[in-house]
Design a protein around this motif. Structure first.
Motif, mmCIF file in Angstrom:
data_model
loop_
_atom_site.group_PDB
_atom_site.id
_atom_site.type_symbol
_atom_site.label_atom_id
_atom_site.label_comp_id
_atom_site.label_asym_id
_atom_site.label_seq_id
_atom_site.Cartn_x
_atom_site.Cartn_y
_atom_site.Cartn_z
ATOM 1 N N ARG A 55 0.835 -1.201 0.000
ATOM 2 C CA ARG A 55 0.000 0.000 0.000
ATOM 3 C C ARG A 55 0.868 1.249 0.000
ATOM 4 O O ARG A 55 1.848 1.319 0.747
ATOM 5 N N TRP A 56 0.519 2.209 -0.826
ATOM 6 C CA TRP A 56 1.260 3.466 -0.858
ATOM 7 C C TRP A 56 0.802 4.369 0.280
ATOM 8 O O TRP A 56 -0.386 4.516 0.534
ATOM 9 N N LEU A 57 1.774 4.947 0.949
ATOM 10 C CA LEU A 57 1.530 5.866 2.050
ATOM 11 C C LEU A 57 2.212 7.192 1.735
ATOM 12 O O LEU A 57 3.066 7.273 0.845
ATOM 13 N N GLU A 58 1.852 8.208 2.484
ATOM 14 C CA GLU A 58 2.488 9.512 2.356
ATOM 15 C C GLU A 58 3.100 9.869 3.703
ATOM 16 O O GLU A 58 2.389 9.966 4.713
ATOM 17 N N LEU A 59 4.423 10.048 3.718
ATOM 18 C CA LEU A 59 5.114 10.398 4.955
ATOM 19 C C LEU A 59 5.439 11.889 4.945
ATOM 20 O O LEU A 59 6.209 12.350 4.094
ATOM 21 N N PRO A 60 4.851 12.670 5.851
ATOM 22 C CA PRO A 60 5.173 14.104 5.905
ATOM 23 C C PRO A 60 6.627 14.308 6.341
ATOM 24 O O PRO A 60 7.140 13.595 7.207
ATOM 25 N N LEU A 61 7.273 15.286 5.740
ATOM 26 C CA LEU A 61 8.618 15.647 6.147
ATOM 27 C C LEU A 61 8.548 16.651 7.300
ATOM 28 O O LEU A 61 7.479 17.004 7.771
ATOM 29 N N GLY A 62 9.698 17.119 7.737
ATOM 30 C CA GLY A 62 9.754 18.013 8.877
ATOM 31 C C GLY A 62 9.250 19.401 8.560
ATOM 32 O O GLY A 62 8.853 19.717 7.432
ATOM 33 N N PRO A 63 9.287 20.284 9.572
ATOM 34 C CA PRO A 63 8.751 21.641 9.388
ATOM 35 C C PRO A 63 9.506 22.444 8.333
ATOM 36 O O PRO A 63 8.954 23.373 7.750
ATOM 37 N N ASP A 64 10.765 22.080 8.070
ATOM 38 C CA ASP A 64 11.534 22.821 7.072
ATOM 39 C C ASP A 64 11.108 22.486 5.648
ATOM 40 O O ASP A 64 11.506 23.178 4.714
ATOM 41 N N ALA A 65 10.323 21.414 5.481
ATOM 42 C CA ALA A 65 9.952 20.959 4.136
ATOM 43 C C ALA A 65 8.698 21.651 3.610
ATOM 44 O O ALA A 65 8.269 21.361 2.495
ATOM 45 N N GLN A 66 8.081 22.514 4.416
ATOM 46 C CA GLN A 66 6.907 23.279 3.991
ATOM 47 C C GLN A 66 5.776 22.374 3.487
ATOM 48 O O GLN A 66 5.197 22.590 2.429
ATOM 49 N N GLY A 67 5.487 21.353 4.279
ATOM 50 C CA GLY A 67 4.356 20.479 3.978
ATOM 51 C C GLY A 67 4.618 19.414 2.946
ATOM 52 O O GLY A 67 3.681 18.701 2.544
#
Length: 310
Positions: free
Chosen positions: A257-269
Motif C-alpha cells: 500500500r502506498w503511504l504519504e510520509l510528511p517531512l519536517g517543518p523545514d519541508a513546507q508540507g
C-alpha cells in the motif's frame, strides 16, 4: 567382621568430611536461610564441637586452657539492600528515589540534536556523540547508514543485527544479501540506494527495541529522510513502518500500500511516497512469501520510473 565394617564406614565418613572441609564447607546446612557474607563479617568466637560431629583423624583440637564461654545462638539476619539514591536533579526523566529512566526530555534533546545537523555527515557525528540511548552502551559500533546522499530510493529497517554491529553497516548479513539480490532483480545496484535503520545500535541479543528506545532514535532517522529526500521510501518490515507512520496494521495487510510520509517543518508540507514490504529476514524464514515481495518491488520500480519521467 562387624568391627571391620564399622571401621570402614568410619574411615569413609572421615574421608568425606575431609573433602568438605578442603572444599571450604565449615558448617551444617540449616533449614533457615542465612546470609553467609553477613555471618563471615561477624566476630568469630571459638565454640566447642557440636555433639555428634566427628572430627577427622589427625585434626583433634587441643584441650583449651580454660573453658570457653559458649555464645548464645543468634538468628542470622538477612542483609538488607542498600537504599536507592535519588537521581540527580539534572537527569532527564529522573524521579526522586527511583532509577533513572530516559523520559520526554531525552526525546526532546534527540529532536534538537537531529535538527541541528545540516548534512548527513554532521548528523552521523551528532549521533555518535549522543548518549541518550542506552543501546549505545552495549553495541560495538554505530550503524548509521549505507549509500549515496542523493539516492532516489531509501530503505529503512528496524535495527542492526550481529553482522551489522560488527561491520558498522546496515543489512550486510544474510538479510542484506537477499536484499541485494532483490534490488538486482529490478535493475538497482546496492550502491544506488540508501539503507538505514530506525535504531542505529544493535539491541543486546537481537531483542526487539523497546518503544522508548525507538522514540529516542526516531528523530535521527527522520532527519536522514529529510536530508536524502528520496523519491520513494521503503519500510523493510512492519516495525519501521509503525515507528515512522503510526499505522497499526500487520505487515501482511500493510505491504504493497502506498503511504504519504510528511517531512519536517523545514519541508513546507512536502511528503514522500512510502511503501512497506516484507523484511528480508522474514522472507528467509518464509520463502513462499517472496511472491508478495516481488510484487512490491515491481511497484517500487514503476514508481521510480514514473518519478524519473516526470
Amino acid at each position: 567382621m562387624e568391627g571391620e565394617g564399622e571401621r570402614k564406614v568410619s574411615s569413609a565418613l572421615e574421608a568425606l568430611l575431609d573433602f568438605y572441609i578442603s572444599a571450604g564447607a565449615d558448617g551444617w546446612l540449616e533449614l533457615d536461610p542465612a546470609d553467609a557474607f553477613a555471618l563471615s563479617e561477624a566476630p568469630r568466637t571459638a565454640a566447642p564441637p557440636q555433639a555428634g560431629r566427628m572430627a577427622p583423624a589427625g585434626m583433634q583440637p587441643a584441650a583449651p586452657a580454660a573453658p570457653a564461654r559458649q555464645m548464645p545462638p543468634q538468628s542470622p539476619q538477612p542483609r538488607s539492600a542498600p537504599p536507592l539514591q535519588p537521581a540527580p536533579a539534572h537527569a532527564p526523566g529522573a524521579a526522586g528515589g527511583g532509577a533513572v529512566v530516559p523520559g520526554d526530555e531525552v526525546v526532546v534533546a534527540a529532536r534538537e540534536a537531529a535538527r541541528s545537523a545540516a548534512t548527513l555527515d554532521e548528523l552521523r557525528e551528532t549521533l555518535a556523540r549522543f548518549d541518550g540511548c542506552n543501546l549505545k552502551l552495549t553495541a560495538k559500533s554505530l550503524v548509521f547508514a549505507d549509500g549515496p546522499a542523493d539516492a532516489r530510493v531509501m530503505f529503512v529497517g528496524e535495527a542492526p543485527g550481529r553482522e551489522e554491529d560488527a561491520r558498522g553497516l546496515p543489512f550486510v548479513g544474510r538479510s542484506g544479501q537477499l536484499l541485494d539480490r532483490m534490488l538486482e532483480a529490478i535493475g538497482l545496484a546496492r550502491g544506488e540506494v540508501y539503507i538505514t535503520n530506525v535504531v542505529p545500535w544493535r539491541p543486546p541479543g537481537n531483542r526487539t527495541p523497546s518503544p522508548q528506545e525507538t522514540e529516542i532514535c526516531k528523530p535521527f532517522v527522520l532527519r536522514q529522510i529529510e536530508l536524502v529526500r528520496p523519491k520513494v521510501l521503503v519500510f523493510l518490515g512492519g516495525a519501521s513502518a509503525k515507528a515512522l507512520t503510526g499505522v497499526q496494521d500487520g505487515i501482511l495487510r500493510l505491504r504493497g500500500r502506498w503511504l504519504e510520509l510528511p517531512l519536517g517543518p523545514d519541508a513546507q508540507g512536502a511528503t514522500i511516497r512510502a511503501m512497506a514490504t516484507l523484511h528480508p529476514a522474514y522472507l528467509l524464514r518464509s520463502p513462499v512469501q517472496k511472491r508478495y515481495a516481488w510484487r512490491d518491488f515491481l511497484a517500487i520500480k514503476a514508481a521510480l520510473d514514473e518519478a524519473s519521467g516526470s
